[in-house]
Design a protein around this motif. Sequence first.
Motif, mmCIF file in Angstrom:
data_model
loop_
_atom_site.group_PDB
_atom_site.id
_atom_site.type_symbol
_atom_site.label_atom_id
_atom_site.label_comp_id
_atom_site.label_asym_id
_atom_site.label_seq_id
_atom_site.Cartn_x
_atom_site.Cartn_y
_atom_site.Cartn_z
ATOM 1 N N ASP A 94 52.871 46.493 63.050
ATOM 2 C CA ASP A 94 53.390 47.445 64.037
ATOM 3 C C ASP A 94 52.772 47.267 65.429
ATOM 4 O O ASP A 94 53.450 47.482 66.440
ATOM 5 N N LEU A 95 51.482 46.910 65.476
ATOM 6 C CA LEU A 95 50.780 46.875 66.761
ATOM 7 C C LEU A 95 50.552 45.463 67.292
ATOM 8 O O LEU A 95 50.658 45.224 68.502
ATOM 9 N N ASP A 96 50.213 44.523 66.402
ATOM 10 C CA ASP A 96 49.889 43.173 66.860
ATOM 11 C C ASP A 96 51.121 42.410 67.336
ATOM 12 O O ASP A 96 51.108 41.798 68.413
ATOM 13 N N TRP A 97 52.188 42.450 66.533
ATOM 14 C CA TRP A 97 53.310 41.552 66.825
ATOM 15 C C TRP A 97 53.969 41.827 68.171
ATOM 16 O O TRP A 97 54.301 40.869 68.893
ATOM 17 N N PRO A 98 54.167 43.072 68.582
ATOM 18 C CA PRO A 98 54.734 43.261 69.928
ATOM 19 C C PRO A 98 53.835 42.722 71.038
ATOM 20 O O PRO A 98 54.335 42.266 72.070
ATOM 21 N N LEU A 99 52.514 42.745 70.822
ATOM 22 C CA LEU A 99 51.587 42.276 71.844
ATOM 23 C C LEU A 99 51.401 40.768 71.809
ATOM 24 O O LEU A 99 51.074 40.158 72.836
ATOM 25 N N MET A 100 51.590 40.147 70.646
ATOM 26 C CA MET A 100 51.357 38.705 70.539
ATOM 27 C C MET A 100 52.353 37.907 71.375
ATOM 28 O O MET A 100 52.060 36.774 71.759
ATOM 29 N N ALA A 101 53.506 38.499 71.654
ATOM 30 C CA ALA A 101 54.450 37.826 72.549
ATOM 31 C C ALA A 101 53.863 37.675 73.943
ATOM 32 O O ALA A 101 54.268 36.788 74.703
ATOM 33 N N GLU A 102 52.889 38.535 74.280
ATOM 34 C CA GLU A 102 52.216 38.467 75.577
ATOM 35 C C GLU A 102 50.845 37.799 75.472
ATOM 36 O O GLU A 102 50.062 37.829 76.416
ATOM 37 N N GLY A 103 50.536 37.230 74.301
ATOM 38 C CA GLY A 103 49.276 36.523 74.124
ATOM 39 C C GLY A 103 48.100 37.411 73.806
ATOM 40 O O GLY A 103 46.947 37.001 74.004
ATOM 41 N N GLN A 104 48.343 38.616 73.289
ATOM 42 C CA GLN A 104 47.264 39.542 73.007
ATOM 43 C C GLN A 104 47.384 40.097 71.600
ATOM 44 O O GLN A 104 48.432 40.001 70.957
ATOM 45 N N LEU A 105 46.280 40.702 71.122
ATOM 46 C CA LEU A 105 46.249 41.421 69.854
ATOM 47 C C LEU A 105 45.745 42.830 70.106
ATOM 48 O O LEU A 105 44.961 43.065 71.031
ATOM 49 N N SER A 106 46.196 43.758 69.282
ATOM 50 C CA SER A 106 45.757 45.142 69.425
ATOM 51 C C SER A 106 44.313 45.285 68.938
ATOM 52 O O SER A 106 43.929 44.688 67.929
ATOM 53 N N PRO A 107 43.496 46.079 69.620
ATOM 54 C CA PRO A 107 42.116 46.284 69.166
ATOM 55 C C PRO A 107 42.016 47.182 67.932
ATOM 56 O O PRO A 107 40.978 47.196 67.268
#
Length: 262
Positions: A106-119
């Motif tokens: 839910d949290l990592d995959w939307p951010l991984m498109a921008e090169g980031q991971l959720s803390p």
Amino acid sequence: MGWVTMLVVAAVAIMLIALLVLRRRGKADEGGGSASVDFSANLALAVYLLVLAYAAVLCRDALSTAQTDVQAEAETLTEMYWSVAPIPEAAPIRAQIRDYAAKSVDLDWPLMAEGQLSPIPTRMLEDMRAATIRLRPVGEESKSLQQDALSHVSEVAHARAIRADDADAGLESIFVISMIVSGLLVIALPWTLGAKPTFPSVVGDAVRVGVVVVGIGFIMLISHPFTGLGSVGPDAFKAAQKQYDQIDDRFPVTAPAPVAAE
């Protein structure tokens, strides 16, 4: 990136200045110009196709590597769930594993498109490791399972770091610049002859422009492992969540035994 941009700008500026000077002061060509332009256009096309093919291979390898890394992380989580399932005291860790997998989706995959991971999943993983260390299993078998779980949680942490690297990966700018520059040369060089357009020449121009645009567009669509065509999704994590239910069927979660009154 800065010096590459300056180099490209300087090269283009020098080329334009040279063309303007030659146009004003150069001698008339006696027919060799067409052959020279054709040679230059073919050379630019060869460079463009070479860079395009190499970039496609790099992007495909990055996609394959990211898919393998995600699959390995999900499988390690499943193995950790197997390790803690027989330990009655580890029921809260089962819930933590489930929450980590769900929050990663839910949290990592939307951010991984921008090169980031959720803390948030990162902190959950740290809490999971601490809870595993605090276990006080009874019996040698349970202690061995605890050690296996600790080993797996370390592997998950390592796999998460690799996933962060995969999310931050992408096609290097030198390939993009090379494709654009060589593609522009493929398109523009035949126009330097100054010939009036005919129907066959217009068709050829359209084909050249289409090939260059489609090629560069395709590479940009597959240039990141977690965006665009063939992007790596969280399917492995979702499949792992279903396996947790199957493990629970074999090792049902039991409430802690009540403490007998003295």
